[in-house]
Scaffold this active site. Structure first.
Site, PDB file in Angstrom:
ATOM      1  N   ALA A  43       0.800  -1.227   0.000  1.00  0.00           N
ATOM      2  CA  ALA A  43       0.000   0.000   0.000  1.00  0.00           C
ATOM      3  C   ALA A  43       0.830   1.273   0.000  1.00  0.00           C
ATOM      4  O   ALA A  43       0.317   2.348  -0.288  1.00  0.00           O
ATOM      5  CB  ALA A  43      -0.939   0.015   1.210  1.00  0.00           C
ATOM      6  N   GLY A  44       2.110   1.177   0.330  1.00  0.00           N
ATOM      7  CA  GLY A  44       2.915   2.375   0.533  1.00  0.00           C
ATOM      8  C   GLY A  44       3.327   3.056  -0.755  1.00  0.00           C
ATOM      9  O   GLY A  44       3.427   2.435  -1.819  1.00  0.00           O
ATOM     10  N   THR A  90       2.164  -0.881   9.647  1.00  0.00           N
ATOM     11  CA  THR A  90       1.994  -2.294   9.302  1.00  0.00           C
ATOM     12  C   THR A  90       0.895  -2.955  10.116  1.00  0.00           C
ATOM     13  O   THR A  90       0.211  -3.867   9.623  1.00  0.00           O
ATOM     14  CB  THR A  90       3.314  -3.048   9.513  1.00  0.00           C
ATOM     15  OG1 THR A  90       3.827  -2.739  10.824  1.00  0.00           O
ATOM     16  CG2 THR A  90       4.344  -2.645   8.466  1.00  0.00           C
ATOM     17  N   GLY A 108      15.027  -3.059  11.880  1.00  0.00           N
ATOM     18  CA  GLY A 108      14.659  -3.547  13.186  1.00  0.00           C
ATOM     19  C   GLY A 108      15.612  -4.650  13.599  1.00  0.00           C
ATOM     20  O   GLY A 108      15.762  -5.659  12.890  1.00  0.00           O
ATOM     21  N   ASN A 117      15.009  -7.935  11.421  1.00  0.00           N
ATOM     22  CA  ASN A 117      13.658  -8.341  11.030  1.00  0.00           C
ATOM     23  C   ASN A 117      13.528  -8.167   9.525  1.00  0.00           C
ATOM     24  O   ASN A 117      13.651  -7.055   8.999  1.00  0.00           O
ATOM     25  CB  ASN A 117      12.639  -7.470  11.768  1.00  0.00           C
ATOM     26  CG  ASN A 117      11.202  -7.763  11.367  1.00  0.00           C
ATOM     27  OD1 ASN A 117      10.927  -8.624  10.543  1.00  0.00           O
ATOM     28  ND2 ASN A 117      10.272  -7.026  11.961  1.00  0.00           N
ATOM     29  N   HIS A 142      22.681   9.264 -28.643  1.00  0.00           N
ATOM     30  CA  HIS A 142      23.909   9.680 -29.332  1.00  0.00           C
ATOM     31  C   HIS A 142      25.001  10.068 -28.341  1.00  0.00           C
ATOM     32  O   HIS A 142      24.832  11.017 -27.570  1.00  0.00           O
ATOM     33  CB  HIS A 142      23.668  10.904 -30.226  1.00  0.00           C
ATOM     34  CG  HIS A 142      22.484  10.823 -31.111  1.00  0.00           C
ATOM     35  ND1 HIS A 142      22.430  10.002 -32.221  1.00  0.00           N
ATOM     36  CD2 HIS A 142      21.292  11.455 -31.049  1.00  0.00           C
ATOM     37  CE1 HIS A 142      21.258  10.154 -32.811  1.00  0.00           C
ATOM     38  NE2 HIS A 142      20.548  11.009 -32.119  1.00  0.00           N
TER      39      HIS A 142
END
Length: 399
Positions: A8-9, A85, A137, A162, A311
């Site tokens: 979702a971020g 989260t 983390g 983590n 180029h």
């Protein structure tokens, strides 16, 4: 089993590349980052996926549909406000049954690791050793038991981090409902995990292969890793007089013209023209409908679809958005004179060689010079003979 993937971020650290697309749709070897994760989940034996979407969700839904194209079944839930989260997990309540995997959407992980994790008892967290744990983390361990979890400590007590890979059962929802807003104004999943840690119930599963893709320079590392694991396929035309060393993946209706020298691993998308007399160095990805022209050198870079570098250009260790055009003689530097670590907006890339981050629809005049660590916002217009340094916002005009 089901798998929940958090997608979702916006990915603000990826700006300007995420101005017109969500982070999980940024391309790696010409496929969205999220597609690699969906396929890893499928290859681990899980075919029921819940995608938590939000920023740029239309693009995610349009690409993945119901999942049948990828051999999975996909359901969607929208996280209206990106409140962490824990909030994203709660949005999936009622869409999972029993044990389920939960994955952050901005990483590369192997299907074998996921399959092994699924055979353990919940709750379990995927962990990985890092040489810069202060950015993540940090996890402390006693055998396979997690004894502590601290976010981005300046003095980490462990090199284990983590990895954003979890195995849960339905109990996690009740624990997440009880957490409060953190100091960052988010519902942190880690707060829900603290109870498991105090009870001595949260186990660790070391991951053999894991890559975080949180910053633009991480795209280059992930791209190189994925390229190294691909098989060689040539569906386009390679003219006589082309030299190829290493692996080349060439898409349909693409042409590599005479005099071009390619040092793999490289992937060229569909409908591209490369050369004559171009020089492609590994590990380079060129998107669909691109033009890499005469006497152009590209090294260890990602070029999004429909960009033209036609180029006498040099582009090294850079990420370039879609629909850009490089004027003749425009070059991007990728090495400091003192050979020091390149910084972008004051953030260390950890790399001695890094060029620029260039958004979508950027147009360069002839003979422009772009210094190391530069960021050029989308829809910017850079006049001829300009020197670009530092960060330019979207729609900047240099005359």
């Amino acid at each position: 089993m089901e798998c929940v993937i958090l997608a979702a971020g916006e990915g603000t650290r990826m700006r300007p590349l995420t101005a017109d697309r969500p982070k999980v749709m940024l391309p790696l070897v010409n496929r969205p980052m999220l597609e690699h994760l969906v396929c890893a989940v499928r290859d681990a034996g899980i075919t029921a996926i819940v995608l938590v979407v939000g920023y740029g969700e239309r693009e995610v839904r349009a690409w993945f549909g119901d999942g049948s194209r990828f051999g999975v079944s996909i359901r969607y839930v929208t996280q209206r406000h990106q409140l962490g989260t824990g909030d994203a997990l709660m949005a999936t309540k009622g869409l999972t049954t029993g044990r389920f995997l939960m994955l952050n959407g901005d990483m590369i992980v192997e299907s074998d690791d996921l399959a092994t994790l699924c055979r353990t008892d919940a709750p379990c967290m995927g962990v990985h050793e890092s040489d810069h744990p202060q950015d993540y983390g940090v996890v402390t361990l006693d055998g396979d038991l997690i004894t502590g979890l601290e976010e981005k400590s300046k003095h980490p007590r462990s090199t284990w981090i983590n990895a954003g890979v979890y195995l849960f059962d339905q109990e996690i929802y009740a624990r997440t409902e009880g957490i409060s807003l953190s100091g960052r104004g988010e519902y942190e999943l880690t707060d829900a995990l603290e109870g498991y840690i105090r009870e001595g119930r949260l186990r660790a599963h070391p991951l053999g292969t894991w890559m975080d893709v949180g910053s633009p320079w991480d795209l280059l590392d992930a791209n190189a890793t994925l390229l190294a694991g691909m098989g060689e396929v040539r569906e386009g035309v390679v003219e006589e007089g082309v030299v190829v060393h290493g692996k080349l993946v060439l898409g349909k209706n693409s042409v590599v013209k005479a005099g071009t020298y390619i040092e793999g691993d490289c992937i060229i998308g569909e409908g591209c023209t490369v050369g004559p007399h171009a020089y492609l160095r590994g590990s380079t990805t060129i998107g669909d409908s691109c033009h890499i022209g005469h006497s152009v050198e590209v090294k260890n870079s990602i070029i999004f679809a429909e960009t033209k570098v036609p180029h006498f250009n040099y582009l090294g260790d850079s990420v370039v958005g879609s629909h850009c055009n490089f004027g003749a003689g425009t070059k991007v530097a990728n090495l400091r004179h003192d050979h020091g670590i390149v910084k972008v907006n004051g953030r260390s890339t950890g790399r001695k060689k890094f060029g620029a981050i260039i958004g979508d629809h950027v147009l360069f005049g002839i003979n422009c010079s772009v210094n190391v660590g530069s960021v050029i916002g989308s829809y910017s217009l850079i006049g001829p003979h300009s020197l670009v340094e530092g960060t330019l916002q979207d729609r900047t005009v240099i005359r």
